[in-house]
Design a protein around this motif. Structure first.
Motif, mmCIF file in Angstrom:
data_model
loop_
_atom_site.group_PDB
_atom_site.id
_atom_site.type_symbol
_atom_site.label_atom_id
_atom_site.label_comp_id
_atom_site.label_asym_id
_atom_site.label_seq_id
_atom_site.Cartn_x
_atom_site.Cartn_y
_atom_site.Cartn_z
ATOM 1 N N TRP A 1 0.815 -1.216 0.000
ATOM 2 C CA TRP A 1 0.000 0.000 0.000
ATOM 3 C C TRP A 1 0.854 1.274 0.000
ATOM 4 N N LEU A 2 1.822 1.273 0.923
ATOM 5 C CA LEU A 2 2.654 2.471 0.976
ATOM 6 C C LEU A 2 3.483 2.666 -0.301
ATOM 7 N N PRO A 3 4.187 1.575 -0.728
ATOM 8 C CA PRO A 3 4.895 1.783 -2.008
ATOM 9 C C PRO A 3 3.934 2.020 -3.170
ATOM 10 N N ALA A 4 2.787 1.325 -3.124
ATOM 11 C CA ALA A 4 1.843 1.522 -4.230
ATOM 12 C C ALA A 4 1.292 2.935 -4.226
ATOM 13 N N ALA A 5 1.027 3.427 -2.999
ATOM 14 C CA ALA A 5 0.550 4.802 -2.949
ATOM 15 C C ALA A 5 1.629 5.777 -3.436
ATOM 16 N N TRP A 6 2.846 5.460 -2.968
ATOM 17 C CA TRP A 6 3.937 6.331 -3.420
ATOM 18 C C TRP A 6 4.148 6.214 -4.900
ATOM 19 N N LEU A 7 4.180 4.907 -5.353
ATOM 20 C CA LEU A 7 4.375 4.691 -6.788
ATOM 21 C C LEU A 7 3.171 5.140 -7.600
#
Length: 304
Positions: A171-177
Motif C-alpha cells: 500500500w505504501l509503495p503503491a501509494a507512493w508509486l
C-alpha cells in the motif's frame, strides 16, 4: 268357583239385632226357598263336584307324576349334566385359558420384551451413544479445532503478514508509486489480484478436503447402522421361529386333539341321554296330559 252351599246366616244378639218387619201370613217364603235350594243343588253341585275332581286329579298328577319326574330329571339328568359341564368343560377351559395366558406371558411376552430390550433397545442405545461420541470426538471436535486452527493460521500466518506486507510493502509503495508511477501501480494491482485468486483456490481446496472427510465418516456410520438393523431383524426372526411358532402349533394341536373331542363327546352324551328322555316325556307324558286337560276343560265349558 261357585259355592253350592248358601251362606249360613249369623244370629245377631238381641241387643244389636234390628227389629224384623212383620211377615204376612199369606207369603209363600218356605216354598220359594225350597225351590231355590233345589235349583242350586241341581245346577251348582255338579259343577262344583267336577271342579273338585279336576283339582284332585291335578294335585294327584302334580304329586305322584310331575313332581317325581321333575325331581328325577333334576337329580339324575340336570345335576349330573351340570356337574359334567362344570368339571369337564368349564374348569378345563378356565385352566386352559389361565395356562395359555401364563404361557403367553412367560414364554412369549417376557422373552420378547427381554430380547427386545437386550438385543435391540440396549444395543441401539449404546450404538446411539457410541455414534454420538464418535460424531462428537471424531467429527465435531476435530472440525471445531480444525476451524479454529485454520482461523488462527489464516489470521496469524496469512492475514496478519499479508496485511502487514500489503500495508508496508504494497500500500505504501503503491501509494507512493501510484502517485509517481501509475503504470507500475497497475502492475502491482494485477499481482495482488493474482495472489488473491491463488488464496481463494487454496481455501476452496481445503473445504473440498473437509467435505470429502465428512462424507467418508457419514458412509461409515450408515454402514454401521445398516448392519445393526439387519442383525436386529435376524434376531427377531429367530426369536419368532424358536418361541412363537411352536406355541401356535402346540395350541392348534391341543384344540384339535383335546377341546374338539371333549365337545363331541358331550354332544354325543347329550344326544344319547337328554334328547331321547325329553322326547319320551313329551310324547308319553306331557302330550296325553295336555289332551286330557283340554278335554276336561271343554267338557266343563271353560274352553271351546
Amino acid at each position: 268357583m261357585i259355592d253350592p252351599a248358601p251362606p249360613r246366616p249369623q244370629a245377631p244378639s238381641d241387643a244389636l239385632a234390628p227389629p224384623r218387619p212383620p211377615v204376612p201370613s199369606d207369603a209363600p217364603a218356605p216354598l220359594v226357598a225350597a225351590v231355590a235350594r233345589g235349583i242350586a243343588l241341581v245346577v251348582v253341585l255338579p259343577v262344583r263336584l267336577a271342579w273338585e275332581l279336576v283339582a284332585a286329579i291335578g294335585a294327584a298328577l302334580h304329586r305322584w307324576l310331575l313332581a317325581p319326574i321333575g325331581r328325577f330329571v333334576d337329580r339324575w339328568l340336570l345335576r349330573p349334566l351340570r356337574w359334567l359341564l362344570h368339571h369337564a368343560l368349564w374348569l378345563p377351559l378356565v385352566w386352559l385359558g389361565r395356562g395359555l395366558a401364563w404361557a403367553a406371558r412367560t414364554l412369549i411376552w417376557q422373552p420378547l420384551v427381554w430380547l427386545f430390550r437386550n438385543l435391540v433397545w440396549v444395543p441401539l442405545v449404546w450404538l446411539g451413544r457410541g455414534l454420538a461420541w464418535l460424531a462428537r470426538n471424531l467429527v465435531w471436535v476435530p472440525l471445531v479445532w480444525l476451524g479454529r486452527g485454520l482461523g488462527w493460521l489464516a489470521r496469524t500466518v496469512v492475514w496478519a503478514p499479508l496485511a502487514w506486507l500489503a500495508y508496508h510493502l504494497v500500500w505504501l509503495p503503491a501509494a507512493w508509486l501510484a502517485r509517481r508511477l501509475a503504470p507500475l501501480g497497475r502492475l502491482l494491482l494485477a499481482g495482488l489480484t493474482a495472489a488473491g485468486r491463488w488464496l481463494r483456490r487454496g481455501a476452496a481446496a481445503v473445504v473440498r478436503v473437509l467435505l470429502r472427510a465428512a462424507a467418508a465418516v457419514a458412509r461409515v456410520l450408515l454402514g454401521v447402522l445398516r448392519w445393526a438393523w439387519w442383525a436386529a431383524g435376524r434376531l427377531l426372526w429367530w426369536g419368532y421361529v424358536v418361541t412363537l411358532r411352536p406355541f401356535v402349533r402346540g395350541a392348534g394341536w391341543l384344540w384339535r386333539h383335546a377341546v374338539v373331542p371333549v365337545g363331541r363327546a358331550i354332544a354325543a352324551a347329550w344326544r344319547a341321554t337328554v334328547t331321547p328322555t325329553a322326547r319320551w316325556l313329551r310324547h308319553a307324558v306331557l302330550h296325553p296330559i295336555r289332551i286330557t286337560t283340554r278335554e276336561v276343560l271343554v267338557a266343563l265349558g271353560l274352553r271351546r
